[in-house]
Write a protein that holds these residues in place. Structure first.
Motif, PDB file in Angstrom:
ATOM      1  N   ALA A  60       0.823  -1.099   0.129  1.00 34.87           N
ATOM      2  CA  ALA A  60      -0.029  -0.125  -0.123  1.00 34.87           C
ATOM      3  C   ALA A  60       0.853   1.226   0.153  1.00 34.87           C
ATOM      4  CB  ALA A  60      -0.842  -0.133   1.220  1.00 34.87           C
ATOM      5  N   VAL A  61       0.534   2.241  -0.736  1.00 35.20           N
ATOM      6  CA  VAL A  61       1.105   3.428  -0.607  1.00 35.20           C
ATOM      7  C   VAL A  61       0.748   4.474   0.197  1.00 35.20           C
ATOM      8  CG1 VAL A  61       1.563   5.672  -2.168  1.00 35.20           C
ATOM      9  CG2 VAL A  61       1.552   3.225  -3.422  1.00 35.20           C
ATOM     10  N   ARG A  62       1.627   4.993   1.127  1.00 28.30           N
ATOM     11  CA  ARG A  62       1.243   5.832   2.070  1.00 28.30           C
ATOM     12  C   ARG A  62       0.786   7.319   1.597  1.00 28.30           C
ATOM     13  NH1 ARG A  62       5.174   5.839   7.323  1.00 28.30           N
ATOM     14  NH2 ARG A  62       3.454   7.077   7.999  1.00 28.30           N
ATOM     15  N   GLN A  63      -0.199   7.970   1.953  1.00 28.52           N
ATOM     16  CA  GLN A  63      -0.420   9.123   1.460  1.00 28.52           C
ATOM     17  C   GLN A  63      -0.132  10.172   2.563  1.00 28.52           C
ATOM     18  OE1 GLN A  63      -4.932   8.942   1.392  1.00 28.52           O
ATOM     19  NE2 GLN A  63      -5.211   7.281   0.022  1.00 28.52           N
ATOM     20  N   LYS A  64       0.308  11.297   1.630  1.00 25.45           N
ATOM     21  CA  LYS A  64       0.916  12.504   2.460  1.00 25.45           C
ATOM     22  C   LYS A  64      -0.084  13.025   3.167  1.00 25.45           C
ATOM     23  CE  LYS A  64       4.696  13.598  -0.595  1.00 25.45           C
ATOM     24  NZ  LYS A  64       5.444  14.690  -1.326  1.00 25.45           N
ATOM     25  N   VAL A  66      -1.511  12.087   5.823  1.00 25.64           N
ATOM     26  CA  VAL A  66      -2.262  11.104   6.604  1.00 25.64           C
ATOM     27  C   VAL A  66      -1.655  10.948   8.056  1.00 25.64           C
ATOM     28  CG1 VAL A  66      -3.307   9.002   7.104  1.00 25.64           C
ATOM     29  CG2 VAL A  66      -3.332  10.057   4.789  1.00 25.64           C
ATOM     30  N   ASP A  67      -2.304  11.399   9.162  1.00 31.28           N
ATOM     31  CA  ASP A  67      -1.622  11.097  10.336  1.00 31.28           C
ATOM     32  C   ASP A  67      -1.568   9.569  11.121  1.00 31.28           C
ATOM     33  OD1 ASP A  67      -0.815  13.624  10.908  1.00 31.28           O
ATOM     34  OD2 ASP A  67      -2.587  14.353  11.970  1.00 31.28           O
ATOM     35  N   ARG A  68      -0.560   9.117  11.363  1.00 32.47           N
ATOM     36  CA  ARG A  68      -0.726   7.909  11.475  1.00 32.47           C
ATOM     37  C   ARG A  68       0.603   7.807  12.635  1.00 32.47           C
ATOM     38  NH1 ARG A  68       0.257   3.613   6.815  1.00 32.47           N
ATOM     39  NH2 ARG A  68       0.751   2.311   8.709  1.00 32.47           N
ATOM     40  N   ASP A  70       3.325   6.204  14.175  1.00 36.44           N
ATOM     41  CA  ASP A  70       4.161   4.892  13.896  1.00 36.44           C
ATOM     42  C   ASP A  70       4.852   4.357  15.121  1.00 36.44           C
ATOM     43  OD1 ASP A  70       5.850   2.709  12.546  1.00 36.44           O
ATOM     44  OD2 ASP A  70       6.553   4.329  11.210  1.00 36.44           O
ATOM     45  N   ASP A  73       8.613   4.855  14.683  1.00 35.75           N
ATOM     46  CA  ASP A  73       9.140   6.043  14.959  1.00 35.75           C
ATOM     47  C   ASP A  73       9.984   6.633  15.990  1.00 35.75           C
ATOM     48  OD1 ASP A  73      10.106   8.340  14.240  1.00 35.75           O
ATOM     49  OD2 ASP A  73       7.967   9.331  13.707  1.00 35.75           O
TER      50      ASP A  73
END
Length: 92
Positions: A60-64, A66-68, A70, A73
């Protein structure tokens, strides 16, 4: 993937499909990848290799924007705010 061989050794499979030997053996242990033995040599049939490749999940491509959150991180990890010494190690 175009088959030019009937079977691959673990080393060939690793090089062609871009995965490590340990990942290959884990896939075998999970039952996701079937193999054959010819003496001491482990072989993966080319049609089995292609089936394995097709069975992998589609990325899946991450969309700019979008708060996720991680977990991997370092900025959002629970220890991110803890002080570190100048050497980078936490002092006790």
């Amino acid at each position: 993937m175009e088959n030019w061989r009937n079977a691959y050794t673990i080393k060939e499979f690793s090089r062609i499909y871009g995965v490590s030997r340990s990942f290959i053996y884990k896939e075998v242990a999970r039952g996701n990848l079937e193999f054959r033995k010819a003496g001491r040599r482990t072989l993966i049939l080319s049609h089995v290799a292609d089936q394995w490749l097709q069975s992998l999940p589609i990325g899946a491509v991450r969309q700019k924007g979008v708060d996720r959150k991680d977990e991997s991180d370092p900025c959002t990890s629970p220890v991110a705010g803890r002080a570190r010494s100048s050497s980078g190690y936490r002092s006790r």
